[in-house]
Design a protein around this motif. Structure first.
Motif, PDB file in Angstrom:
ATOM      1  N   ASN A 142      22.204  29.069  85.813  1.00 54.86           N
ATOM      2  CA  ASN A 142      22.337  27.795  85.104  1.00 54.86           C
ATOM      3  C   ASN A 142      21.416  27.709  83.888  1.00 54.86           C
ATOM      4  O   ASN A 142      21.022  26.617  83.479  1.00 54.86           O
ATOM      5  CB  ASN A 142      22.065  26.623  86.064  1.00 54.86           C
ATOM      6  CG  ASN A 142      20.686  26.710  86.717  1.00 54.86           C
ATOM      7  OD1 ASN A 142      19.909  27.622  86.437  1.00 54.86           O
ATOM      8  ND2 ASN A 142      20.386  25.768  87.589  1.00 54.86           N
ATOM      9  N   HIS A 143      21.078  28.848  83.302  1.00 60.56           N
ATOM     10  CA  HIS A 143      20.198  28.852  82.124  1.00 60.56           C
ATOM     11  C   HIS A 143      20.951  28.262  80.930  1.00 60.56           C
ATOM     12  O   HIS A 143      21.932  28.845  80.446  1.00 60.56           O
ATOM     13  CB  HIS A 143      19.746  30.278  81.803  1.00 60.56           C
ATOM     14  CG  HIS A 143      18.590  30.334  80.856  1.00 60.56           C
ATOM     15  ND1 HIS A 143      18.693  29.940  79.537  1.00 60.56           N
ATOM     16  CD2 HIS A 143      17.307  30.732  81.034  1.00 60.56           C
ATOM     17  CE1 HIS A 143      17.528  30.085  78.945  1.00 60.56           C
ATOM     18  NE2 HIS A 143      16.664  30.554  79.833  1.00 60.56           N
ATOM     19  N   PRO A 144      20.538  27.099  80.411  1.00 59.56           N
ATOM     20  CA  PRO A 144      21.340  26.417  79.383  1.00 59.56           C
ATOM     21  C   PRO A 144      21.477  27.199  78.080  1.00 59.56           C
ATOM     22  O   PRO A 144      22.570  27.256  77.501  1.00 59.56           O
ATOM     23  CB  PRO A 144      20.620  25.088  79.182  1.00 59.56           C
ATOM     24  CG  PRO A 144      19.252  25.286  79.737  1.00 59.56           C
ATOM     25  CD  PRO A 144      19.368  26.312  80.815  1.00 59.56           C
ATOM     26  N   LYS A 145      20.396  27.808  77.604  1.00 63.35           N
ATOM     27  CA  LYS A 145      20.494  28.548  76.343  1.00 63.35           C
ATOM     28  C   LYS A 145      21.415  29.755  76.491  1.00 63.35           C
ATOM     29  O   LYS A 145      22.193  30.068  75.584  1.00 63.35           O
ATOM     30  CB  LYS A 145      19.113  28.990  75.878  1.00 63.35           C
ATOM     31  CG  LYS A 145      18.215  27.864  75.397  1.00 63.35           C
ATOM     32  CD  LYS A 145      16.900  28.395  74.863  1.00 63.35           C
ATOM     33  CE  LYS A 145      15.986  27.271  74.410  1.00 63.35           C
ATOM     34  NZ  LYS A 145      14.695  27.774  73.896  1.00 63.35           N
ATOM     35  N   ALA A 146      21.308  30.444  77.623  1.00 61.01           N
ATOM     36  CA  ALA A 146      22.146  31.624  77.831  1.00 61.01           C
ATOM     37  C   ALA A 146      23.613  31.240  77.943  1.00 61.01           C
ATOM     38  O   ALA A 146      24.491  31.946  77.424  1.00 61.01           O
ATOM     39  CB  ALA A 146      21.678  32.381  79.079  1.00 61.01           C
ATOM     40  N   LEU A 147      23.918  30.129  78.601  1.00 62.96           N
ATOM     41  CA  LEU A 147      25.305  29.674  78.690  1.00 62.96           C
ATOM     42  C   LEU A 147      25.843  29.337  77.300  1.00 62.96           C
ATOM     43  O   LEU A 147      26.985  29.681  76.963  1.00 62.96           O
ATOM     44  CB  LEU A 147      25.401  28.454  79.604  1.00 62.96           C
ATOM     45  CG  LEU A 147      25.215  28.733  81.103  1.00 62.96           C
ATOM     46  CD1 LEU A 147      24.983  27.428  81.863  1.00 62.96           C
ATOM     47  CD2 LEU A 147      26.423  29.481  81.671  1.00 62.96           C
ATOM     48  N   ASP A 148      25.029  28.673  76.487  1.00 65.14           N
ATOM     49  CA  ASP A 148      25.468  28.352  75.128  1.00 65.14           C
ATOM     50  C   ASP A 148      25.651  29.625  74.301  1.00 65.14           C
ATOM     51  O   ASP A 148      26.580  29.721  73.497  1.00 65.14           O
ATOM     52  CB  ASP A 148      24.461  27.429  74.454  1.00 65.14           C
ATOM     53  CG  ASP A 148      24.884  27.022  73.055  1.00 65.14           C
ATOM     54  OD1 ASP A 148      25.916  26.332  72.934  1.00 65.14           O
ATOM     55  OD2 ASP A 148      24.209  27.417  72.084  1.00 65.14           O
ATOM     56  N   MET A 149      24.783  30.619  74.502  1.00 64.95           N
ATOM     57  CA  MET A 149      24.938  31.897  73.803  1.00 64.95           C
ATOM     58  C   MET A 149      26.259  32.558  74.167  1.00 64.95           C
ATOM     59  O   MET A 149      26.960  33.094  73.297  1.00 64.95           O
ATOM     60  CB  MET A 149      23.765  32.822  74.135  1.00 64.95           C
ATOM     61  CG  MET A 149      22.446  32.406  73.522  1.00 64.95           C
ATOM     62  SD  MET A 149      21.053  33.305  74.243  1.00 64.95           S
ATOM     63  CE  MET A 149      21.474  34.992  73.798  1.00 64.95           C
ATOM     64  N   ALA A 150      26.597  32.545  75.461  1.00 64.85           N
ATOM     65  CA  ALA A 150      27.860  33.138  75.898  1.00 64.85           C
ATOM     66  C   ALA A 150      29.038  32.430  75.235  1.00 64.85           C
ATOM     67  O   ALA A 150      30.001  33.065  74.789  1.00 64.85           O
ATOM     68  CB  ALA A 150      27.975  33.075  77.419  1.00 64.85           C
TER      69      ALA A 150
END
Length: 276
Positions: A142-150
């Motif tokens: 649930n890492h928000p920055k990583a999800l947005d990067m994806a």
């Protein structure tokens, strides 16, 4: 949340069609075929009762089965983790080391080059980039920055880049978010980020549902959410509701003027708020 500011200024041209032939689609097709057969050849009330029970069982069971069959479990079995980004304990160093587990993953796998979607940190080029991103989202689903990067990567490339993955579950943005939802249900920012992804993908109706979920879950009002909801309703030509959410965002200090400028250009901002 400054890392999210301004995403809407990027021109989006990708047309991402929803996945077809999923596990749940196949189950639905089989179920409907069974219904048709029974209704054609059997009119006995007992068959109808059994059929009703069968349908209830299938459709109450399929979502979780389909999610895990397609997207895998968020509880990664390879090595350490997973850790919950929103659990304060995940950001506290354990006794044996001087840095938190989340901090270690971010330092090693979310470098500035990674954040800019340029190259990986433990491998070069696109393969390194998607490898580091996948590792991050397996260890911290649930890492928000990583999800947005994806999301940004999938939009930029037109589809999520692939390589020879370990495991047999699908790697794409929908699955990464699915895993995040199952790992920690009810996190407002995760629903907002998925709404942003769907908005970027021009899936406006689905984006609205995610934004509304986020709004219903929030315990503290978010100018970021309100701003993005205002953008969505503007794109849906619902300018009065767009202006309402724009007022809420700007009254709470949202810094970017883009939505206000859009509303001014069509005459929907004047006298709509004390915010100028």
């Amino acid at each position: 949340m400054n890392w999210l500011l301004g995403w809407h200024h990027i021109l989006i041209t990708a047309d991402l069609a929803p996945h077809s032939n999923s596990f749940s689609d196949k189950i639905s097709a089989v179920t409907m075929e069974t219904i048709n057969m029974l209704l054609t050849y059997n009119h006995n009330i007992r068959w109808i009762q059994l059929l009703s029970a069968f349908i209830f069982f299938i459709f109450s069971s399929v979502p979780s089965l389909a999610d895990e069959a397609i997207c895998g479990t968020p509880y990664d079995q390879q090595g350490v983790g997973p850790w919950d980004y929103f659990d304060p304990k995940s950001h506290v160093p354990p006794n044996s080391i001087s840095e938190s587990y989340v901090g270690i993953v971010e330092r090693v796998h979310l470098t500035p080059e990674m954040m800019n979607l340029e190259t990986g940190s433990t491998g070069n080029g696109m393969l390194g980039l998607i490898g580091d991103l996948d590792y991050t989202l397996r260890k911290i689903p649930n890492h928000p920055k990583a999800l947005d990067m994806a999301s940004r990567l999938e939009i930029r490339e037109g589809s999520y880049p692939q390589k020879k993955w370990s495991g047999h579950w699908r790697r794409n943005v929908d699955c990464y978010f699915d895993r995040a939802f199952r790992f920690t249900p009810g996190i407002p920012i995760i629903h907002m980020l998925y709404g942003i992804h769907l908005h970027r993908s021009n899936k406006l109706g689905l984006a609205e549902l995610e934004y509304k979920k986020s709004e219903s879950l929030q315990t503290k009002e978010s100018s970021e959410l309100y701003y993005n909801m205002g953008l969505l309703y503007f794109d849906m030509n619902n300018y009065d509701i767009s202006a309402k959410y724009a007022r809420k965002a700007y009254d709470r200090g949202y810094p970017l003027p883009g939505l206000r400028d859009k509303l001014k250009n069509i005459g929907k901002w004047q006298n709509s708020s004390k915010t100028q």
